[in-house]
Scaffold this active site. Structure first.
Site: not given
Length: 349
Positions: A227, A312, A318
DNA sequence: CTCCAGTACG
DNA sequence: CGTACCGGAG
């Protein structure tokens, strides 16, 4: 203010045009014989006596990196042609991904996003420093930032800066206790202080006080995982070697169904797998901005525990909307009663 | 008491 | 793969 990094906007450090070679698993494949391991390590600089055995550390780290998923020989399509085409899609992008991204951007700009700082910690700290020290500052703030609040990291970096403890040289000379006291209370500060000392020594002995310039070498540094390595390559060298995938990017990518596309219905179980899957279809211009975008989104709306699907704007796009999943790992089993969810987890143990 | 914007080590 | 590392905030 929204600091959105663009891959090639910054003009000071000329981005290396040849960078775009998809790094396949080289070295870290474990299992390989010692002989193979040797050949991965090109030059063997002289090791100043008195320093810790750096080579040993590096070897140890390198040998244990990515466990290797499958053989995945890049399915032939990908050629490491430097500089020709900046991005070769090897998987079909998920439907509506652009709308989804745009939707998330909208939400991020309206809801106030706490995350703006993120990259800033590193960038800002070094803004007034010469390039080499700036790179080192980026590396250090990246290290400090894992699992720490951004403002805590910011404070720590400021204290290091004031104390002139942001160079490989000064850190190598400084007492570890001093480092600890400066970076407190970042998460894992004791360990990180130790990492900083070791990193400083490595940078001095192998890289003339600078930080390593290749992904492979950055990954060898203690305390630096994938990361952070991609973050450092991007911010310190302006060299986008891959997507910086953290748990937010990992989780949201899975929720959106972004990593099970392209014929193969693979799922990703680790951030590293997610990174590879995303890189197969996401255009390179998005490789850098995707992280701050999803991190902000992940903190405010698409939270790990109880995602705010009602708030959202892209929930209709989604696949996981209103499904009450807890984490990508723990099976989406039909969630239990909401309020007692936490307790239930506890009881489960 | 739990939850983190990870990584090392067994 | 599981677990420890660390502190502060909800």
């Amino acid at each position: 203010m929204t600091t959105r990094l663009r891959p090639s906007s910054s003009s000071n450090n000329p981005p290396d045009p040849s960078v775009y070679v998809r790094n396949k698993r080289v070295k870290k494949n474990v299992e390989i014989s010692a002989g193979d391991a040797e050949e991965l390590k090109p030059q063997q600089p002289i090791k100043p006596s008195g320093l810790p055995d750096i080579e040993d550390l590096a070897n140890k780290k390198a040998s244990k990196l990515p466990k290797l998923r499958k053989s995945k020989s890049t399915s032939g399509t990908h050629v490491p042609d430097a500089g020709v085409s900046p991005f070769i899609r090897t998987a079909k992008p998920p439907a509506n991904w652009e709308k989804v991204l745009e939707g998330i951007r909208q939400m991020r700009s309206s809801e106030n996003a706490p995350v703006e700082v993120e990259f800033m910690g590193a960038g800002e700290a070094g803004s007034s420093l010469p390039p080499k020290e700036k790179r080192f500052a980026v590396l250090v703030s990246g290290l400090l930032s894992s699992l720490s609040k951004d403002y805590v990291v910011h404070g720590a970096v400021q204290r290091l800066l004031e104390s002139d403890l942001l160079t490989a040289d000064s850190i190598a000379k400084a007492d570890e206790e001093t480092i600890k006291s400066k970076i407190y209370p970042v998460a894992f500060y004791k360990r990180k202080a130790s990492f900083m000392k070791r990193i400083a020594n490595i940078c001095l002995s192998k890289y003339d006080g600078d930080i390593p310039s290749t992904l492979e070498d950055v990954l060898k540094l203690p305390g630096v995982g994938p990361k952070m390595a991609y973050l450092v390559m991007t911010l310190a060298w302006n060299n986008v070697q891959g997507i910086c995938v953290d748990t937010h990017v990992h989780r949201i990518s899975n929720r959106l169904g972004w990593v099970s596309c392209g014929g193969t219905n693979q799922k990703t179980n680790t951030p590293e797998e997610t990174r590879e899957a995303l890189e197969r279809w996401l255009p390179k211009e998005e490789w850098v901005p995707i992280n701050p975008l999803l991190v902000g989104f992940g903190q405010t709306i698409c939270t790990p525990l109880r995602p705010q699907c009602g708030k959202c704007s892209i929930s209709d796009l989604c696949p996981s909307a209103f499904k009450e999943v807890s984490t990508p790992k723990s099976a989406p089993k039909k969630s239990a009663p909401k309020k007692s969810k936490k307790r239930e987890n506890l009881a489960f143990k």
